[in-house]
Design a protein around this motif. Structure first.
Motif, short mmCIF file in Angstrom:
data_model
loop_
_atom_site.label_atom_id
_atom_site.label_comp_id
_atom_site.label_asym_id
_atom_site.label_seq_id
_atom_site.Cartn_x
_atom_site.Cartn_y
_atom_site.Cartn_z
N ALA A 201 -8.21 10.10 -6.58
CA ALA A 201 -7.98 8.66 -6.78
C ALA A 201 -7.13 8.11 -5.64
O ALA A 201 -7.36 6.99 -5.15
N ILE A 202 -6.15 8.90 -5.19
CA ILE A 202 -5.28 8.46 -4.09
C ILE A 202 -6.10 8.34 -2.80
O ILE A 202 -5.93 7.38 -2.04
N ARG A 203 -6.98 9.31 -2.54
CA ARG A 203 -7.84 9.25 -1.36
C ARG A 203 -8.73 8.00 -1.40
O ARG A 203 -8.93 7.33 -0.39
N PHE A 204 -9.26 7.71 -2.57
CA PHE A 204 -10.19 6.59 -2.72
C PHE A 204 -9.48 5.24 -2.61
O PHE A 204 -9.95 4.33 -1.91
N ILE A 205 -8.36 5.10 -3.29
CA ILE A 205 -7.68 3.81 -3.38
C ILE A 205 -6.93 3.46 -2.11
O ILE A 205 -6.94 2.30 -1.66
N PHE A 206 -6.30 4.46 -1.47
CA PHE A 206 -5.37 4.17 -0.37
C PHE A 206 -5.87 4.65 0.99
O PHE A 206 -5.07 4.97 1.86
N SER A 207 -7.18 4.68 1.17
CA SER A 207 -7.71 5.02 2.49
C SER A 207 -7.30 3.98 3.53
O SER A 207 -7.19 4.26 4.72
N ASN A 208 -7.05 2.77 3.06
CA ASN A 208 -6.53 1.69 3.91
C ASN A 208 -5.22 1.21 3.31
O ASN A 208 -5.20 0.68 2.20
N LYS A 209 -4.13 1.42 4.03
CA LYS A 209 -2.81 1.12 3.49
C LYS A 209 -2.29 -0.27 3.87
O LYS A 209 -1.15 -0.60 3.61
N GLY B 202 0.81 -1.21 0.00
CA GLY B 202 0.00 0.00 0.00
C GLY B 202 0.84 1.26 0.00
O GLY B 202 0.58 2.20 -0.77
N GLU B 203 1.84 1.30 0.86
CA GLU B 203 2.68 2.50 0.96
C GLU B 203 3.46 2.75 -0.33
O GLU B 203 3.59 3.89 -0.78
N TYR B 204 3.95 1.67 -0.94
CA TYR B 204 4.73 1.82 -2.17
C TYR B 204 3.86 2.33 -3.31
O TYR B 204 4.23 3.29 -4.01
N LEU B 205 2.70 1.72 -3.51
CA LEU B 205 1.82 2.12 -4.61
C LEU B 205 1.27 3.53 -4.39
O LEU B 205 1.11 4.30 -5.34
N GLU B 206 1.00 3.87 -3.14
CA GLU B 206 0.51 5.22 -2.85
C GLU B 206 1.57 6.26 -3.20
O GLU B 206 1.26 7.33 -3.74
#
Length: 296
Positions: A67-75, A44-48
């Motif tokens: 998109a970042i808020r939506f995809i990585f709300s849970n890392k 998660g951290e890497y892709l974010e």
């Protein structure tokens, strides 16, 4: 140069332009990065990190940044989860644009003259869909210096079969809106960013807004609410373009000021054509956050 660096360069240089195209490029970058995740990096951290590098390459691109808020709300999820969220966000964009387009087409009528500025894929697609429905109308577009994005607009409209298309120089904007105020049925602009107080669009949009208001011409910004930015807007967020875009061999001591965007307050009378219908500017924040909870 790897593919991620290449995408970032293309976004900054405007080789990739338009909010939707940039957002889709960010999603593409996340998918590309997912294939080469270092063994010692949390997924998660890497892709974010990769996603943010692309989404914030230009400061006023909330469709990509959301998109970042939506995809990585849970890392702390696995790779499959993030790839699923990428696909979900892309679907959200596509479905929102379809709904918004249906609202926009209702504003176009036979015999109407419509004014637009710069190049908005949203606006041009609505014109083209209205034409394919059999509506006959005229379009006036600005050339939009210094990058001449208006040429993209008029070429797309002509290629689609719309015959009555006029390109004007930017300096003629106020003159046209005043002299043809009885004929121009509406001004249609896109938006790069929606805030609680106004929207951001190509430089020149503020003057168009005030001129339309003064001449009693209906003024619309066509934008999906996924472009809403929950941060407080400040002028520091306005991107400044390179002096070389204006004058490559300018005198050494000459200062050139070249902002890419204008901030247009909602009190200019603009209405927002969105997937939730046609709404007042003062409604943008509440409607956007109720439609997409991750924007709060």
């Amino acid at each position: 140069m790897d593919k991620i660096d290449s995408l970032e360069k293309d976004i900054i240089s405007l080789k990739i332009q338009g909010a939707t195209n940039i957002a889709f490029s960010v999603l593409e970058g996340i998918v590309i990065a997912s294939k080469k995740i270092p063994a010692n990096k949390p997924v998660g951290e890497y892709l974010e990190k990769i996603g943010k590098k692309l989404a914030y390459a230009r400061p006023t691109e909330p469709l990509a940044q959301n998109a970042i808020r939506f995809i990585f709300s849970n890392k702390k999820k696995g790779l499959e989860y993030y790839l699923l969220k990428v696909a979900e966000y892309k679907k959200l964009i596509s479905e929102a644009k379809i709904k918004m387009g249906e609202e926009g087409i209702k504003l176009i009528h036979d015999g109407g003259v419509y004014f637009t500025h710069c190049h908005s894929s949203t606006v041009t697609s609505i014109f083209i869909k209205a034409y394919k429905q059999g509506k006959k109308f005229s379009v006036i577009a600005t050339e939009t210096r210094p990058r001449f994005q208006g040429r993209i607009t008029v070429r797309e409209l002509l290629d689609a079969g719309i015959e009555d298309v006029t390109l004007i120089i930017d300096d003629a904007i106020e003159t046209i809106l005043q002299n043809y105020r009885q004929k121009i049925k509406a001004v249609f602009l896109g938006a790069d960013l929606l805030s609680c107080d106004g929207f951001v669009n190509k430089i020149g949009s503020l003057g168009i807004a005030y001129s339309a208001y003064h001449n009693n011409i209906p003024f619309y910004s066509m934008s999906i609410l996924l472009k809403y930015d929950p941060r407080s807007f400040s002028n520091e967020m306005i991107e400044k373009r390179s002096e070389k875009e204006i004058w490559k061999d300018a005198p050494a001591k000459l200062k050139i000021y070249s902002p890419a965007f204008d901030f247009v307050p909602y009190d200019t009378g603009v209405k927002i054509v969105s997937e939730a219908g046609i709404i007042e500017g003062k409604e943008v924040s509440s409607v956007a956050c109720s439609s997409y909870s991750f924007l709060k």
